[in-house]
Design an enzyme around this catalytic site. Sequence first.
Site, mmCIF file in Angstrom:
data_model
loop_
_atom_site.group_PDB
_atom_site.id
_atom_site.type_symbol
_atom_site.label_atom_id
_atom_site.label_comp_id
_atom_site.label_asym_id
_atom_site.label_seq_id
_atom_site.Cartn_x
_atom_site.Cartn_y
_atom_site.Cartn_z
ATOM 1 N N LYS A 190 0.639 -1.063 0.184
ATOM 2 C CA LYS A 190 -0.096 0.199 0.713
ATOM 3 C C LYS A 190 0.312 1.318 0.135
ATOM 4 C CE LYS A 190 -2.264 -1.236 4.100
ATOM 5 N NZ LYS A 190 -1.717 -2.892 3.669
ATOM 6 N N THR A 191 2.104 1.235 1.124
ATOM 7 C CA THR A 191 2.210 2.637 0.408
ATOM 8 C C THR A 191 3.393 2.515 -0.683
ATOM 9 O OG1 THR A 191 3.505 2.101 3.657
ATOM 10 C CG2 THR A 191 4.690 3.652 2.182
ATOM 11 N N ASP A 246 -1.636 6.524 6.913
ATOM 12 C CA ASP A 246 -1.483 4.743 6.906
ATOM 13 C C ASP A 246 -2.498 4.994 7.954
ATOM 14 O OD1 ASP A 246 -0.741 2.553 7.193
ATOM 15 O OD2 ASP A 246 1.681 2.850 7.431
ATOM 16 N N THR A 257 -5.405 -1.848 7.510
ATOM 17 C CA THR A 257 -6.044 -2.688 7.506
ATOM 18 C C THR A 257 -7.289 -4.027 7.598
ATOM 19 O OG1 THR A 257 -4.532 -2.972 8.762
ATOM 20 C CG2 THR A 257 -3.872 -3.304 7.738
ATOM 21 N N ARG A 309 6.891 -7.536 1.673
ATOM 22 C CA ARG A 309 7.464 -7.280 2.810
ATOM 23 C C ARG A 309 8.275 -8.767 3.277
ATOM 24 N NH1 ARG A 309 4.420 -3.437 6.271
ATOM 25 N NH2 ARG A 309 4.747 -2.242 5.119
#
Length: 344
Positions: free
Chosen positions: A74-75, A119, A168, A227
């Site tokens: 997402k980032t 975020d 999330t 990640r």
Amino acid sequence: MIEREEENLPGRIVEGKAPPEEQPFEVGLRPQSLKDFIGQDEIKDNLSIFIQAAQKRNEPIEHVLLYGNPGLGKTSLAHIIANEIGTQIRITSGPALERVGDLAAILSSLNRGDILFIDEIHRINKTIEEVLYPAMEDYVLDIIVGKGPTARTLRLNLEKFTIIGATTRLSLLTSPLRDRFGVTHHLNFYEESHISQIVKRSAGLLHVSIDPEAIDLLACRSRRTPRIANRLLKRVRDFADVRADGHISQRICKEALEKLAVDHVGLDQTDRRILSTIIEKFNGGPVGLSTIAASTQEEIQTIEEVHEPFLIQIGFLSRTPRGRVVTEHGYKHLGLNTPPQTLL
């Protein structure tokens, strides 16, 4: 009884969230364009259209909401959108916006077309959320000056900007806030083939020599999350530097992952403890989430957001109206015979 392994790691190697000390490492591996971003093809295609359309009309892109499990990109996508448009991006988070003045200071400093990335937007203060509505819709900021009978509203005009929100927990966003995002995308878990490409790309950026077999081994144990794949690569690289002159072979990779207690489907000690606890203490379920949390000494939110989604997706755990149940596949993974009632 099922033998439990000792937890000897300072943090979960397969944790989807990134601790602060890992952020510089992630930035170095972050893709800079949609072309470099691997996976999520449908989202990339749609974003490419929206970006080109906005550029053609010389307008900022619509507000974008990205949701999905931690570590799925997402980032990275927020930074890519800013790079593709050729504009600046400001970064904050829901918990960091404590006062209306914090939001006003950020929004008033944005130039036309700039992006504000928020975020954990589901954790934004409700008072600030109310101020955000007119800013997103009409590009104005209404600030109350003074108190009591002498209070008055001051309206500040803002440059047209774009908010990219990441969360999330989409269900925790209020309907008025969700409705103000023109583009909403759900990031899914990645295919193993895409994770393999990500590992290969990251190894190249880190100047790490790695065999194709080791790449596939890392991919299948990365919980289909970029990640986690990059974090495993980083840890395995340490083993390779010490024991194999920096080259990651299949043997070194397998040895390192065994030391890290990450099994062949990506489960760690905590995942296996959750499954074994449900089996040992509650006959495989059904059992409530709060009871599992108390029995495993894990937080309810951690189990629900971190462990449960992946266990359900790979078919080891089932969510029923009466509680969580370990499936036949979960029993087999732990090397246990499945009770007859589970087969029904």
